[in-house]
Design an enzyme around this catalytic site. Structure first.
Site, PDB file in Angstrom:
ATOM      1  N   GLY A   1       0.849  -1.194   0.000  1.00  0.00           N
ATOM      2  CA  GLY A   1       0.000   0.000   0.000  1.00  0.00           C
ATOM      3  C   GLY A   1       0.874   1.229   0.000  1.00  0.00           C
ATOM      4  O   GLY A   1       0.962   1.971  -0.971  1.00  0.00           O
TER       5      GLY A   1
ATOM      6  N   CYS B   1      -3.838  23.581  17.850  1.00  0.00           N
ATOM      7  CA  CYS B   1      -3.655  23.929  19.256  1.00  0.00           C
ATOM      8  C   CYS B   1      -3.093  22.736  20.038  1.00  0.00           C
ATOM      9  O   CYS B   1      -3.722  22.219  20.959  1.00  0.00           O
ATOM     10  CB  CYS B   1      -4.979  24.393  19.855  1.00  0.00           C
TER      11      CYS B   1
ATOM     12  N   TYR C   1      -1.376   7.114   4.162  1.00  0.00           N
ATOM     13  CA  TYR C   1      -1.869   7.306   5.522  1.00  0.00           C
ATOM     14  C   TYR C   1      -2.100   8.766   5.915  1.00  0.00           C
ATOM     15  O   TYR C   1      -2.730   9.014   6.945  1.00  0.00           O
ATOM     16  CB  TYR C   1      -0.955   6.616   6.550  1.00  0.00           C
TER      17      TYR C   1
END
Length: 476
Positions: free
Chosen positions: A331, A404, A434
């Site tokens: 992949g 944040c 990913y």
């Protein structure tokens, strides 16, 4: 556990700077590109800007905005075909060739599924959503597999009704669940058994998947795998196609696969002896590594295929068993190098550290919402200024996001030109696997688009999210 065990090195000649990994060196030319970590068509044009597929990244940013995932279609498809041909050729005289299943979890969208089907690969899914995508674009169901350690009833029903080519069973309770679902639907389910072979790949603990103390698979050493074989063979609703293992991700040699294959084929031979059944298939999984930095040296598809074929040949000969039809599941090795993320730089500041060291922080308009891998896996990435060349000396920098979180880091350590300013475009390679798949809307930041480029043409294959998308699921 860090993904890379390396010492620290003070970088001389550039003032007081933070320590850097041992593999990272100040570049002689800060504009130089390392070919192994970039899509094939990426280069600097006469103006010093990056271009990909014949298109200047400044034009891509002007039309599509930043951040954006930029995918080199020709590179992606060449890697896919390269795996297909390498494994088909290497295993031709052993078992008539090998099947290559693209691991959809790396990155999936409708257009990518079409490319893969057109180019003769099969597809491995691990959720009902991934299965829905590949079926909707017309991928033949018999060329699709379904993984997962906790498949839902709906996912199993969809797979069985579609006539999927394989369901990879992950636990003893799942055997009866699949058999009962098949009985209710009046079909016979083709299944494989995922075996935990006890091989720990040299990778981050979160992506090593064949050791005993984790959620995947049926333990070989504890006897679960042999018990699963017996149970499956006792259920007429199930067609046991073979055994499967997956030892982890981002693997750079075949030694782990050799041990895994030996143990998997040992069980395969045991099934022949004890049950008189020669299972027709064997899946060695994926996890083949790619280069994210100059520290990585991945194996070529042909090298992998030839090595694995020799391992299978040797082990089957030693066991006296017929070679089953082999399959693998790359992949990352297909999607990862084909894509880079294009950002715009914003806030830039130097931070004083201990012992007089300084680190330059370069903030970009994305971050952990489009690339969680650094925060999650302590992953390393590279980076370059993409909108121009620079003659300024390099400075050690850390590329961070706008979120944040203090852990919102995209690139931990990289030498960038010291004249980087707000508005410069930065490109981070190796983000095709990913990153979009694991992207989030953290801080209500819309996810970036995926722009496919080829032969001077750019097209959106996944559009940018909008504020309307962010609000669409709220109940007002």
């Amino acid at each position: 556990m860090s993904a890379h065990e390396a010492g620290a090195l003070h970088a001389p000649g550039y003032g007081s700077v933070a320590t850097v990994p041992a593999w990272l060196r100040p570049p002689e030319d800060v504009n130089e590109l390392i070919p192994a970590i970039w899509p094939d068509s990426v280069r600097r044009n006469d103006g010093g800007a990056l271009e990909v597929g014949g298109i200047d990244v400044r034009d891509l940013a002007a039309e599509h905005g930043t951040p954006a995932y930029v995918l080199d279609e020709a590179d992606f498809r060449a890697r896919a075909v390269g795996f297909r041909d390498a494994f088909q050729h290497a295993f031709a005289d052993l078992c008539g060739g090998a099947d290559v299943y693209y691991a959809c979890k790396a990155f999936l969208c409708a257009e990518v599924a079409r490319w893969l089907a057109q180019d003769g690969l099969r597809l491995d899914t691990c959720s009902g959503g991934e299965l829905a995508v590949v079926l909707r674009v017309g991928v033949p169901a018999e060329h699709v597999g379904l993984h997962g350690n906790n498949k839902s009833d709906a996912e199993l029903d969809r797979a069985l009704l579609a006539g999927i080519g394989r369901i990879v069973i992950d636990s003893l309770p799942e055997i009866d669940r699949v058999a009962e679902a098949a009985a209710l639907l009046g079909v016979r389910a083709p299944v494989m058994l995922r075996v935990t072979v006890g091989v720990e790949a040299h990778t981050h603990e979160y992506i090593a998947t064949a050791h005993e103390d984790q959620k995947f698979g049926l333990s070989l050493s504890a006897g679960e795998a042999a018990q699963a074989v017996q149970r499956v063979l006792a259920r007429p609703e199930l067609d046991l196609r073979g055994l499967h293992s997956h030892i982890g991700s981002q693997i750079f040699d075949t030694s782990g696969f050799e041990v895994a294959a030996r143990r998997l084929l040992g069980l395969h031979a045991q099934v022949v002896r004890e049950h008189g059944v020669s299972l027709p298939e064997l899946d060695l999984g994926g996890g083949f590594g790619i280069a994210y930095t100059s520290d990585h040296d991945p194996l070529a598809a042909k090298t992998l295929a030839d090595s694995l074929a020799e391992i299978i040949r040797r082990e089957c000969r030693a066991l006296g068993v017929e070679v089953p039809r082999v399959s693998v599941e790359p992949g990352r090795a297909i999607a990862g190098p084909s894509t880079f993320t294009l950002y715009s730089a914003g806030t830039i500041k130097d931070v004083d550290l201990e012992h007089g060291a300084v680190r330059r922080y370069v903030a970009v308009d994305g971050g952990m919402s489009d690339n969680i891998r650094t925060a999650l896996y302590d992953a390393d990435f590279s980076c370059t200024v993409a909108s121009r060349a620079s003659s300024a000396p390099p400075v050690l920098a850390r590329v961070v996001g706008k979120h944040c979180e203090s852990g919102d880091v995209v690139v931990k350590d990289e030498f960038l030109p010291s004249d980087v300013v707000a508005g410069d475009l930065l490109a981070v390679p190796g983000t095709g696997a990913y990153c979009r798949s694991m992207a989030s809307q953290y801080n209500h930041v819309p996810r970036p688009p995926v722009i496919a480029v080829r032969d001077g043409v750019a097209r959106v294959i996944v559009r940018r999210e909008t504020e309307d998308d962010l609000l669409a699921l709220d109940v007002w």
